[in-house]
Design a protein around this motif. Structure first.
Motif, PDB file in Angstrom:
ATOM      1  N   UNK A 123       0.885  -1.150   0.045  1.00 21.70           N
ATOM      2  CA  UNK A 123       0.025   0.054   0.249  1.00 21.70           C
ATOM      3  C   UNK A 123       0.831   1.163  -0.129  1.00 21.70           C
ATOM      4  N   UNK A 143       0.353  -0.256   4.934  1.00 24.96           N
ATOM      5  CA  UNK A 143       0.028  -1.626   5.178  1.00 24.96           C
ATOM      6  C   UNK A 143       0.713  -2.138   6.555  1.00 24.96           C
TER       7      UNK A 143
ATOM      8  N   UNK B 513      -5.063  -8.929   4.559  1.00 27.34           N
ATOM      9  CA  UNK B 513      -5.293  -7.873   4.279  1.00 27.34           C
ATOM     10  C   UNK B 513      -4.095  -6.616   3.992  1.00 27.34           C
ATOM     11  N   UNK B 514      -3.184  -6.917   4.939  1.00 24.78           N
ATOM     12  CA  UNK B 514      -1.891  -6.012   4.722  1.00 24.78           C
ATOM     13  C   UNK B 514      -1.251  -6.153   3.506  1.00 24.78           C
ATOM     14  N   UNK B 557      -9.614  -1.365   9.013  1.00 23.21           N
ATOM     15  CA  UNK B 557      -8.887  -0.536   8.237  1.00 23.21           C
ATOM     16  C   UNK B 557      -8.737  -0.824   6.984  1.00 23.21           C
ATOM     17  N   UNK B 558      -8.523  -2.182   6.742  1.00 22.38           N
ATOM     18  CA  UNK B 558      -8.179  -2.727   5.465  1.00 22.38           C
ATOM     19  C   UNK B 558      -9.216  -3.013   4.428  1.00 22.38           C
TER      20      UNK B 558
END
Lengths: 457, 859
Positions: A123, A143, B513-514, B557-558
């Motif tokens: 990200x 991220x 997610x990250x 958040x993701x």
């Protein structure tokens, strides 16, 4: 004490304001800047650069340059995507920018060339920082990842192919967006401190690549600043307080904020968004959501000065503060309107804009010739840039031009040789003469003895 | 007369002297002589001291020796001090019995060491003790009698059991001894002996350090905790840990020598296995121990721990040595016999029990095989044999669901990621399929699930494996997506039954997610996860421990978008009384970040906050200073949440636009039927967003002016009480908290104040008119309190400097109100009680005084 200036910018289009840190005098205000967080950088004190917040839709980013003595934007660059974090190394040779897609761009300032671009995070890159010997680039991302990049590896094509990954370390322990990263002193043995929206700050060791300390704060920390002695670090949080967290003392958990947090600076402001400290570490500058820039004395923990970034009633938040040594040609506001002398203007050409795309590798490596800016800094580093071509030409010239200098050396040599020869000749002459003398006397004596003996026989 | 004296002679006693000597017979006291000598000494049941007992241990009679040992045990048990004082002396003497010829003596000695001497010792210096023992143990290990040798191994086992580090001091020699004793193929008849030897060997071998990868990977995921030395000083030198010098390189050779011998032992059992239909327990145990030993040795040799690398700290990080295979240490020929035997089968399998045992042995062999890092170079037939076994066993596990299988399959699970990376083609998808089945069907709270989760994480984690999101491999991608899709339902299934497992799932979710790039299939899968959590309270969120809740909040958040339904369920989480205020704040913070990144629509975002404020229940209603501290009142939380919401909404964007957007919603809420506390919260929100002069529209001002008098009256009558003197500091502060937002509104809009005063004035005149009318519309108590409360409100207004100035400009209204009050007091025919009259009079006097004061002060 060297004069230091405070620079502040905001996400609303309120320009970059500039004050003297110690006297409080306001300097020139640089216009039309809506900087992204961590998007304001002074390029080795030569000029000011800032990445701009763009519309969500716009595909390209924008990086602006200002020279110190003009409020208008001088150079505009449009990178391939919006750039969030921007940082320059201390010599001002490179600018690194972190894009919203997670790519890091690496430009050469003097030529504007995009030297390298690599996919660094999943990200957007939220913050970038060089370590103190400028060999490592540390990036934090949305991220939650903090990564350490060695510039040696980035530019070493052979080793890069061998390596399984580009980064030196990848720290995953943050669960939410990383908001700030700072490094300590000590090159690749330094510590780094990262702050995240998961309400923690973490201290990492660059040498061992592991987590040293995890500090949980009462609120999200958006900015950190390390004390030069690395005894403590300051964490500006969203609840408006600046917490002081111990780095080097044994645990004293009797503070009411939590483990390792030994106190706070607070003035009931809105969220603290950015922090910077003076070179000696005694003054801490904080920018806040309410548009104020507060200067704190870290010894007494009191506010010594307050600057207001925005004019009038509008309360634009501040999202970047910088403290830098005062550039030489920075004019106080009073003289800003006086016409800039043409001489000075001549000396201050800014580098060309940053390129959008990297050149293809097969392009001639020395296609561009660039004569670097004449830095007007008082101790001028001999940093004029000479292209390889010029250098090669000079070498060739030197080789061919062996003439005068070499001839002189030759003459010198010949002269000494001649001198020696002359001496030799004289020596030989003397010897000859001696021999001659000897022979003559011998001959004469011989005849004499012969004549003497003759009658004896 | 002269007396002649001789030197050395005594004078004879004088004759007249009295004999003072006392003569008596010996007195014999009835007393046990032994005890008297040993007064104060610790003795055994038979009355012998430790010293005597120790001497007796050398006795030629075995029975006496044994009794002596028993006696020593007796003494030491009853007098622990003796052991402390004389332990080295005791051991010095007792060690001689290690090689005793008599079996019973040795057994007793073993018992003595096991039960008394070793446990009785503290953490003091163990070096001398062990070294005292070892000389004799080694001696006994080479004894001619096999029994003595066996016992010696048992003794060593005991030493290792209590002092694990001592193994490394003697490892080389011990391993050689094991090698010697196992070499002679002599235990086929007496399997229990072999078993005991192997048990000791396993204990030693399990002390060998192994590669941290297999174990810590799993550990990290599930503890989630990192070993952070919390008490260190960061810039200090590292504490000098007294590390035992472990000469690992010296052990390699004996270990390598031991390996073929163990394989040989294993082979010795093969005929037995083929001949009999039933594997008896003894031989099964032996086989298992043999395989375990091989497993441990292979693990150690394959891990490469034994190679002493140069200290990696000195090297710059980029030059750290990568993975080098150390398999060269194990020649493939040694284990070939083992592979040949695989899979073990009974000729005729009759009982299910035998089958299970054989299955277990097979899993151990498979594990040994998988541990080798170069197995992918193995001949394909062999590889297939193992793959087939893995697939079958995973599949049967699903069918039978037996705990037995599950337990023994567990060690194989960590190798699944490696398999998935290295093998290709058909087998890969078969293995992955079987694995997925196991993952989905295993008991949610079992350790199997956790092991599977760890394997899944490894296969999804970006850094660990090169196969992450390999677009060229659609089969893997399908499985990856299937795993991700399974996670939410697992989480809901788990509920709060197994926090450990829930945590693992959430960590995995967070990782996914990250690492998921935007618009990748993973991120889409992740986004769809939220639909599963729309059910009340974000899944089982509320019931989980705080650290897991924290993880779950981070996941929010993701999501690339958060829809209103999920937000709705989040509101109900925030309103739950059991949720810590800290976490409520965290939810709001995370949502704010998500909003800033454009994951939430403005309307949803504002309605989240508005709902939160309007539904927040402040309790207990009756505010009492004492309640503050018994943990029941959530007033502090209310204040905290209100302030956070205010700051969040004010940071949405441009003040003016935000105000325009939410003005109507807030005013509607204020005018609605909600408790006073929530009204206060909305007033505060309004004030935060508003500026001076007010941006409120005329309509809103009129609307607010209808409800504000009621609110003010409620505040003064409910909070703090009328009694200004007795009101505590807390309640004064609290009243101020409630009054302040309305005052701010008055600062911004004089018109609002006018209107409010008008309404209050009209109420007073209403009271008057009702008094005049014969039929009472209000009960009298209500009348007086209303009037008094209005008085009190005015009183508080006057106390505020800014309001006072505004009030001055509204003289007409104030005057009418005072006049009204006066009318009320002076009106005839009212049925005001004396008390009421008194109250109203007091309020009137006070106000009059204030108003006059003001006039005087300003004139």
């Amino acid at each position: 004490m060297e004069a230091e200036v405070v620079l502040a910018s905001s996400p609303t289009d309120a320009g970059v304001s500039c004050w003297d840190l110690h006297t409080g005098a306001e300097h020139l205000r640089y216009k039309s800047c809506a900087s992204s967080p961590h998007g304001l950088a002074s390029v080795a004190g030569r000029f000011l650069a800032s990445s701009q917040l763009r519309d969500r839709k716009s595909s390209s980013g924008s990086i602006l340059y200002w020279s110190w003595n003009k409020p208008q934007v001088e150079v505009r660059s449009f990178p391939a995507e919006p750039i969030k974090a921007l940082v320059s190394n201390s010599q001002g040779t490179y600018i690194a920018g972190g894009g919203v897609s997670g790519d890091i761009y690496f430009w050469e300032v003097a030529t504007g060339k995009l030297l390298k671009k690599w996919h660094a995070h999943y990200r957007a890159v939220s913050c970038l920082v060089f370590n103190d010997d400028q060999s490592l680039l540390i990036s934090g991302s949305e991220d939650g990842c903090v990564r350490v990049w060695s510039l040696f590896l980035i530019f070493d094509d052979a080793r890069r192919e061998e390596a399984r990954h580009l980064f030196e370390y990848s720290f995953h322990e943050h669960s939410l967006r990383v908001t700030d990263v700072k490094t300590g002193y000590g090159g690749s043995n330094a510590i780094i401190v990262s702050a995240s929206e998961d309400r923690t700050c973490k201290v990492w060791s660059l040498s061992r690549g592991k987590l040293l300390r995890n500090i949980v704060f009462p609120s999200i920390v958006d900015a950190i600043s390390l004390d030069p002695g690395e005894h403590v670090f300051y964490a500006g949080s969203r609840d408006g307080k600046i917490y002081i967290a111990a780095l080097n003392s044994p645990v004293t958990s009797n503070s009411n904020y939590g483990l390792h947090i030994i106190g706070s600076l607070s003035e009931h402001s809105k969220a603290v968004t950015c922090l910077a400290s003076s070179a000696d570490g005694f003054l801490l500058v904080s920018g806040s959501e309410d548009g104020m820039i507060r200067v704190w004395d870290t010894r007494t923990r009191n506010i010594t000065r307050i600057f207001r970034h925005t004019k009038g009633t509008a309360q634009g938040p501040v999202n970047n503060v910088l403290v830098i040594r005062q550039p030489q040609n920075l004019n106080p506001r009073t003289s800003a309107n006086s016409p800039v002398s043409p001489l000075r203007r001549h000396g201050l050409t800014l580098p060309p804009p940053l390129e959008k795309f990297a050149n293809s590798p097969d392009e001639n490596a020395h296609a561009k010739v660039f004569i670097g800016p004449q830095t007007t800094s008082n101790h001028l580093l001999d940093s004029s840039y000479i292209s390889v071509q010029t250098m090669e030409a000079q070498i060739k010239e030197l080789q061919q031009q062996g003439s005068s200098a070499a001839a002189e050396v030759d003459i010198e040599r010949l002269k000494s040789e001649q001198l020696r020869s002359v001496q030799m000749i004289q020596q030989w002459k003397k010897m000859y003469e001696n021999l001659h003398q000897f022979c003559v006397t011998e001959l004469l004596d011989g005849t004499h003895t012969e004549s003497a003996n003759g009658p004896n026989l | 007369m002269k007396i002649k004296r001789k030197i050395g002679r005594k004078l004879p006693p004088p004759k007249n002297s009295t004999n003072t000597e006392i003569k008596s017979k010996a007195i014999v006291l009835p007393e046990q002589s032994i005890v008297s000598e040993k007064a104060g000494l610790a003795v055994s049941r038979k009355g012998l001291t430790l010293k005597e007992l120790l001497q007796q241990t050398n006795h030629h009679n075995a029975k006496v020796r044994k009794d002596a040992l028993l006696g020593i045990k007796d003494v030491l048990v009853h007098h622990p001090v003796e052991l402390k004082l004389h332990k080295l002396a005791v051991i010095e003497k007792l060690r001689e019995r290690i090689g005793d010829d008599d079996k019973l003596v040795r057994e007793t000695l073993h018992q003595l060491f096991k039960a008394v001497i070793f446990p009785g010792r503290g953490k003091d210096n163990q070096g001398p003790l062990v070294s005292l023992m070892m000389a004799y143990i080694f001696n006994a290990m080479t004894h001619l009698a096999i029994d003595v040798r066996l016992m010696a191994f048992k003794f060593f086992d005991l030493v290792v059991q209590f002092y694990p580090s001592s193994f490394f001091l003697y490892a080389e020699k011990i391993l050689q001894n094991y090698e010697d004793i196992l070499r002679k193929n002599q235990f086929l008849d007496d399997k229990s002996k072999l078993k005991s030897i192997l048990a000791g060997l396993i204990r030693c071998l399990s002390l060998l350090p192994c590669n941290e990868r297999d174990h810590s990977a799993a550990k990290n995921v599930f503890s989630g905790e990192l070993d952070i030395p919390a008490h260190d000083i960061l810039h200090a030198f590292e504490p000098e840990v007294a590390r035992e010098p472990i000469g690992l390189t010296d052990i390699i050779k004996p270990l390598k020598d031991l390996l073929p011998i163990l394989v040989g032992c294993f082979q010795d059992f093969m005929p037995l296995l083929h001949s009999s239909s039933q594997l008896d327990l003894q031989s099964y145990d032996c086989l298992q121990f043999i395989l375990q030993s091989i497993d441990l040795i292979v693990r150690f040799l394959a891990s490469g721990v034994c190679r002493n690398e140069p200290d990696s700290q000195i090297l710059p990080p980029c030059q750290k040595p990568g993975m080098i295979t150390y398999d060269q240490l194990i020649s493939p020929m040694i284990l070939k016999k083992l592979w040949d035997a695989f899979p073990l089968n009974l000729v005729r399998h009759l009982s299910g029990k035998g089958d299970d045992r054989i299955f277990m042995l097979n899993t151990v062999i498979t594990k040994i095989f998988l541990q080798l890092s170069n197995w992918d170079y193995a001949p394909s037939a062999l590889l297939e044999k193992f793959l087939e076994f893995i697939e079958n066993s995973l599949a049967t596990k699903v069918q039978s669901g037996k705990m037995f299988h599950e337990k023994h399959l567990l060690p194989l699970i960590p190798y699944i990621p490696k398999l998935a990376t290295l093998i290709s083609g058909d087998w890969r998808s078969r293995i992955l399929k079987a694995f997925t089945e196991v993952f989905k069907n295993s008991n949610p709270e079992s350790s199997m699930k956790i092991a599977c989760l760890s394997a899944v994480e490894e296969m999804l984690a970006p850094e660990r494996s090169p196969l992450y999101l390999d677009a060229n491999d659609p089969t893997l991608l399908d499985y990856q997506i299937a795993w991700i899709q399974y996670l939410p339902s697992l989480l809901i299934l788990l509920d709060d039954k197994s926090p450990l497992c829930s945590k693992a799932v959430l960590r995995l979710q967070l990782r996914v997610a990250q690492a998921a790039p935007v618009n990748s299939p993973f991120s889409q899968e992740f986004d769809t996860m939220q639909y599963s959590f729309r059910a009340i309270c974000y899944g089982p969120f509320i019931r989980l421990p705080a650290d897991i809740q924290e993880l779950a909040i981070c996941c929010l958040y993701y999501f690339s978008f958060i829809d209103s339904l999920l937000l709705h369920s989040l509101v109900s989480c925030c309103l739950c009384k059991v949720l810590e205020p800290n976490l409520v704040a965290h939810i709001i913070e995370v949502l704010q970040s998500a909003f800033r990144d454009g994951h939430i629509q403005v309307a949803d975002y504002t309605s989240f906050h508005v709902t939160l404020l309007s539904r927040f229940q402040v309790y207990p209603e009756k505010i009492h200073p004492a309640m503050e501290y018994d943990g029941k009142s959530n007033w502090r939380t209310y204040k905290y949440v209100t302030s956070i919401v205010c700051s969040c909404l004010s940071q949405i964007g441009d003040d003016y636009l935000v105000f325009q957007m939410v003005e109507k919603i807030i005013v509607d809420q204020i005018c609605g039927e909600i408790p006073m506390d929530n009204k206060c919260a909305f007033l505060r929100l309004l004030v935060t967003l508003d500026s001076k002069p007010t941006r409120l529209s005329d309509q809103s001002i009129v609307n607010i002016s209808h409800v504000l008098p009621k609110y003010l009256i409620d505040v003064v009558s409910n909070v703090g009480g009328d009694d200004h003197e007795s009101a505590s500091v807390i309640s004064v502060k609290r009243r101020r908290y409630y009054l302040l937002p309305s005052f701010y509104l008055f600062y911004g809009s004089k018109r609002l104040l006018n209107l409010v005063l008008n309404v209050m004035g009209s109420w007073i005149s209403e009271v008057i008119s009702s008094l005049g009318s014969p039929h009472l519309t209000h009960p009298s108590a209500d009348r007086s309190t209303t009037v008094c409360a209005i008085g009190s409100v005015l009183f508080h207004m006057y106390k505020d400097v800014k309001i006072r100035q505004i009030l001055l400009s509204c003289k007409i209204e104030t005057e009418t109100m005072l006049q009204n009050l006066l009318n009320l007091l002076s009106s005839k025919g009212t049925n005001l009680s004396l008390e009421e009259r008194h109250k109203i009079q007091r309020a009137y006097d006070g106000l009059r005084a204030l108003a006059n004061n003001e006039v005087v002060g300003h004139s």
